[in-house]
Enzyme design. Structure first.
Site, PDB file in Angstrom:
ATOM      1  N   ASN A 187       0.859  -1.180   0.000  1.00 51.17           N
ATOM      2  CA  ASN A 187       0.000   0.000   0.000  1.00 51.17           C
ATOM      3  C   ASN A 187       0.895   1.229   0.000  1.00 51.17           C
ATOM      4  O   ASN A 187       1.495   1.568   1.026  1.00 51.17           O
ATOM      5  CB  ASN A 187      -0.892  -0.034   1.248  1.00 51.17           C
ATOM      6  CG  ASN A 187      -1.915   1.085   1.255  1.00 51.17           C
ATOM      7  OD1 ASN A 187      -1.895   1.961   0.383  1.00 51.17           O
ATOM      8  ND2 ASN A 187      -2.800   1.064   2.235  1.00 51.17           N
ATOM      9  N   ARG A 246      -2.363  -2.166  -3.576  1.00 48.09           N
ATOM     10  CA  ARG A 246      -3.652  -1.536  -3.302  1.00 48.09           C
ATOM     11  C   ARG A 246      -3.708  -0.238  -4.104  1.00 48.09           C
ATOM     12  O   ARG A 246      -2.845   0.631  -3.955  1.00 48.09           O
ATOM     13  CB  ARG A 246      -3.774  -1.225  -1.808  1.00 48.09           C
ATOM     14  CG  ARG A 246      -5.074  -0.545  -1.511  1.00 48.09           C
ATOM     15  CD  ARG A 246      -5.173  -0.113  -0.079  1.00 48.09           C
ATOM     16  NE  ARG A 246      -6.425   0.593   0.112  1.00 48.09           N
ATOM     17  CZ  ARG A 246      -6.764   1.207   1.218  1.00 48.09           C
ATOM     18  NH1 ARG A 246      -5.955   1.203   2.248  1.00 48.09           N
ATOM     19  NH2 ARG A 246      -7.920   1.823   1.313  1.00 48.09           N
ATOM     20  N   HIS A 270     -12.870   2.001  -0.006  1.00 49.23           N
ATOM     21  CA  HIS A 270     -12.791   0.952   1.038  1.00 49.23           C
ATOM     22  C   HIS A 270     -13.417  -0.357   0.562  1.00 49.23           C
ATOM     23  O   HIS A 270     -13.835  -1.184   1.366  1.00 49.23           O
ATOM     24  CB  HIS A 270     -13.532   1.365   2.337  1.00 49.23           C
ATOM     25  CG  HIS A 270     -12.905   2.498   3.077  1.00 49.23           C
ATOM     26  ND1 HIS A 270     -13.652   3.458   3.727  1.00 49.23           N
ATOM     27  CD2 HIS A 270     -11.619   2.822   3.300  1.00 49.23           C
ATOM     28  CE1 HIS A 270     -12.837   4.324   4.313  1.00 49.23           C
ATOM     29  NE2 HIS A 270     -11.589   3.964   4.070  1.00 49.23           N
ATOM     30  N   GLY A 303     -12.654   4.269  10.401  1.00 50.32           N
ATOM     31  CA  GLY A 303     -11.254   4.527  10.742  1.00 50.32           C
ATOM     32  C   GLY A 303     -11.037   6.019  10.639  1.00 50.32           C
ATOM     33  O   GLY A 303     -11.978   6.798  10.796  1.00 50.32           O
ATOM     34  N   ARG A 318     -12.239  14.800   7.482  1.00 48.72           N
ATOM     35  CA  ARG A 318     -13.151  15.124   6.371  1.00 48.72           C
ATOM     36  C   ARG A 318     -14.551  15.450   6.886  1.00 48.72           C
ATOM     37  O   ARG A 318     -15.017  14.815   7.836  1.00 48.72           O
ATOM     38  CB  ARG A 318     -13.251  13.957   5.379  1.00 48.72           C
ATOM     39  CG  ARG A 318     -11.957  13.634   4.669  1.00 48.72           C
ATOM     40  CD  ARG A 318     -12.208  12.640   3.531  1.00 48.72           C
ATOM     41  NE  ARG A 318     -10.957  12.127   2.995  1.00 48.72           N
ATOM     42  CZ  ARG A 318     -10.566  10.848   3.131  1.00 48.72           C
ATOM     43  NH1 ARG A 318     -11.319   9.969   3.738  1.00 48.72           N
ATOM     44  NH2 ARG A 318      -9.413  10.464   2.617  1.00 48.72           N
ATOM     45  N   ASP A 358      -7.906  12.412  15.902  1.00 48.29           N
ATOM     46  CA  ASP A 358      -7.821  11.049  16.436  1.00 48.29           C
ATOM     47  C   ASP A 358      -8.957  10.807  17.421  1.00 48.29           C
ATOM     48  O   ASP A 358      -9.127  11.557  18.385  1.00 48.29           O
ATOM     49  CB  ASP A 358      -6.461  10.873  17.124  1.00 48.29           C
ATOM     50  CG  ASP A 358      -6.190   9.411  17.454  1.00 48.29           C
ATOM     51  OD1 ASP A 358      -6.995   8.818  18.205  1.00 48.29           O
ATOM     52  OD2 ASP A 358      -5.191   8.876  16.965  1.00 48.29           O
ATOM     53  N   GLU A 413      -7.466  -6.110   4.642  1.00 45.15           N
ATOM     54  CA  GLU A 413      -7.346  -5.795   3.213  1.00 45.15           C
ATOM     55  C   GLU A 413      -6.177  -6.545   2.588  1.00 45.15           C
ATOM     56  O   GLU A 413      -6.229  -6.948   1.427  1.00 45.15           O
ATOM     57  CB  GLU A 413      -7.183  -4.289   3.034  1.00 45.15           C
ATOM     58  CG  GLU A 413      -8.474  -3.562   3.370  1.00 45.15           C
ATOM     59  CD  GLU A 413      -8.280  -2.086   3.638  1.00 45.15           C
ATOM     60  OE1 GLU A 413      -8.598  -1.299   2.749  1.00 45.15           O
ATOM     61  OE2 GLU A 413      -7.813  -1.723   4.732  1.00 45.15           O
TER      62      GLU A 413
HETATM   63  P1  AMP Z   1      -7.616   3.445  10.868  1.00 46.72           P
HETATM   64  O1  AMP Z   1      -7.713   4.553   9.854  1.00 46.72           O
HETATM   65  O2  AMP Z   1      -8.481   2.267  10.530  1.00 46.72           O
HETATM   66  O3  AMP Z   1      -6.204   3.067  11.197  1.00 46.72           O
HETATM   67  O4  AMP Z   1      -8.236   4.031  12.234  1.00 46.72           O
HETATM   68  C1  AMP Z   1      -7.687   5.128  12.897  1.00 46.72           C
HETATM   69  C2  AMP Z   1      -8.650   5.582  13.973  1.00 46.72           C
HETATM   70  O5  AMP Z   1      -8.881   4.501  14.873  1.00 46.72           O
HETATM   71  C3  AMP Z   1      -8.153   6.750  14.803  1.00 46.72           C
HETATM   72  O6  AMP Z   1      -9.179   7.714  14.956  1.00 46.72           O
HETATM   73  C4  AMP Z   1      -7.859   6.106  16.143  1.00 46.72           C
HETATM   74  O7  AMP Z   1      -8.059   6.983  17.201  1.00 46.72           O
HETATM   75  C5  AMP Z   1      -8.861   4.981  16.196  1.00 46.72           C
HETATM   76  N1  AMP Z   1      -8.444   3.992  17.192  1.00 46.72           N
HETATM   77  C6  AMP Z   1      -7.391   3.157  17.129  1.00 46.72           C
HETATM   78  N2  AMP Z   1      -7.281   2.464  18.289  1.00 46.72           N
HETATM   79  C7  AMP Z   1      -8.280   2.894  19.100  1.00 46.72           C
HETATM   80  C8  AMP Z   1      -8.722   2.581  20.418  1.00 46.72           C
HETATM   81  N3  AMP Z   1      -8.070   1.681  21.156  1.00 46.72           N
HETATM   82  N4  AMP Z   1      -9.811   3.231  20.913  1.00 46.72           N
HETATM   83  C9  AMP Z   1     -10.455   4.136  20.160  1.00 46.72           C
HETATM   84  N5  AMP Z   1     -10.098   4.475  18.915  1.00 46.72           N
HETATM   85  C10 AMP Z   1      -9.043   3.874  18.387  1.00 46.72           C
END
Ligand code: AMP
Length: 396
Positions: free
Chosen positions: A8, A89, A178, A208, A239, A281, A382
């Site tokens: 990726n 990807r 996705h 995510g 976004r 986040d 993925e």
């Molecule tokens: P991704 O794009 O799938 O990697 O997801 C990223 C998002 O997942 C971010 O907003 C992270 O804060 C959230 N995330 C990852 N681990 C945790 C967790 N243990 N509790 C809450 N959110 C999480």
């Protein structure tokens, strides 16, 4: 056994996973970050231990050369010939590439012809493909597309109510993204239910940093929330998701900014970050909300409302659903977000089981036994989908 690499490539990063197929066993995984900057970071897992190395990696070609050399240095492979295929990807296939395919010169040219459709991601994907093809010219390179799973959407779902000529001449339509994740998660959920994908209707919430939902009817995507670009749909880390498009002109005038600058704000400074003013986040935003920060709480509630709205509309659109499934960083790891969303759907008779829901990163049923719709957490994968298609196309 065949060793397949799933890749990726982003603008300054390159994630990789080497898998033994068809056993689907991960041999190693890693990432190269800060490509093109000082102090690039190469990380790789060797025998379960994460190793980090820092050096200046100028471009993707150099990153690929270093990655392959390290696989030999760490005794993960003995020679490049062991790698039977590389699966890439790719964010966008437009309407020219609608399924996984061999990335020969013609396919790469086709991708270059649709760069306008994915200007934020496609150039990096293409750079990654070219870099790997140069270093591994005798290996088959396969493209696996984020948009491909959504080609089954009917016209009424993928067309916008804009002049039809925009679609005919300029390819303006909903593509969705996705797709690899939505396909994996929905088909895996069918398996958990002991059914074939064709026998069930599933709503997938991939939450995510980027977030989208998908209505999967009888194994096929019939609607999804992201659109012509990943900006459409539910609010995300940075976004906005859907807004009234007239806001773009209005804010352009107020802020003396171009359409491009306002669109950039909608992509990079909105969502959780824009509303909370704290972070993109979800962990930071959840922490702040728990301490009573109103805007952080609002960021969460706005997103949860919009997600619940989509789930309800997909439930109606598909004539019912056998399961609602949460996946990706937030979907897999944030019990409070899942509970918030499911509670908003109580009128459908769907009920969360708080004890079952108290889990992170594992496959699990999280609804009560008397819930009208089953709710699951299914971690996405993925890479395994990329490796499956790569194996299939390299062995046909
Ligand atoms: P991704 O794009 O799938 O990697 O997801 C990223 C998002 O997942 C971010 O907003 C992270 O804060 C959230 N995330 C990852 N681990 C945790 C967790 N243990 N509790 C809450 N959110 C999480």
């Amino acid at each position: 056994m065949a060793k397949i690499m799933a890749v990726n490539a982003g603008s300054s990063s390159l994630k990789f996973q080497l898998l033994d197929m068809p056993a689907e066993k991960v041999i190693t995984t890693g990432v190269i970050e800060r490509i093109g900057m000082k102090d690039s970071i190469f990380s790789i897992k060797v025998n379960g231990e994460k190793i980090n190395e820092t050096s200046d990696i100028e471009h993707h070609g150099e990153a690929v050369t270093i990655l392959l050399k390290k696989l030999i240095d760490f005794n993960i492979i003995q020679s490049f010939e062991e790698i039977e295929g590389v699966g890439h990807r790719i964010v966008h296939g437009g309407d020219v590439i609608t399924d996984s395919c061999i990335l020969d010169d013609k396919a790469v040219e086709l991708l270059e012809s649709i760069i306008d459709l994915g200007p934020l991601h496609l150039p990096a994907n293409i750079t990654g493909v070219k870099a790997f093809k140069e270093v591994l010219p005798n290996v088959l390179h396969i493209g696996v597309f984020d948009t491909a799973f959504h080609v089954s959407m009917p016209e009424e779902a993928f067309l916008y109510a804009v002049p039809y000529e925009w679609y005919e001449r300029y390819s303006v339509r909903k593509y969705g993204f996705h797709g690899t994740s939505h396909k994996y998660v929905s088909h895996r959920t069918a398996e958990i239910l002991g059914k074939k994908p064709e026998e069930v209707n599933i709503i997938v919430a991939h939450l995510g940093n980027g977030a989208s939902l998908c209505a999967v009817k009888a194994g096929k995507s019939v609607d999804t929330t992201m659109g012509f670009t990943p900006l459409e749909g539910v609010p995300m880390g940075t976004r906005s998701g859907n807004i009234d498009p007239a806001i773009i002109e209005y804010m352009g005038i107020k802020k003396q900014k171009s359409v491009k600058e306002i669109t950039n704000t909608l992509n990079k400074f909105s969502g959780y970050l824009g509303v909370s003013g704290i972070s993109s986040d979800s962990r930071d935003v959840n922490d702040a909300a728990a301490k009573g920060n109103h805007r952080a709480d609002l960021a969460i509630q706005i997103q949860a409302k919009r997600i619940a709205d989509y789930i309800a509309s997909y439930y109606v659109y598909m004539g019912g659903a056998d399961a609602i499934v949460f996946t990706a960083g937030i979907g897999e790891n944030a019990p409070s977000t899942r509970e918030n969303i499911i509670n908003r759907l109580a009128v459908l008779g769907v009920k969360i089981d708080r004890e079952r829901n108290n889990c992170r990163g594992i496959e699990r049923l999280i609804s009560t036994d008397d819930s009208t719709i089953k709710v699951f957490v299914v971690p996405t994968n993925e890479e395994v989908m990329i490796a499956r298609d790569t194996l299939r196309l390299t062995h046909q």
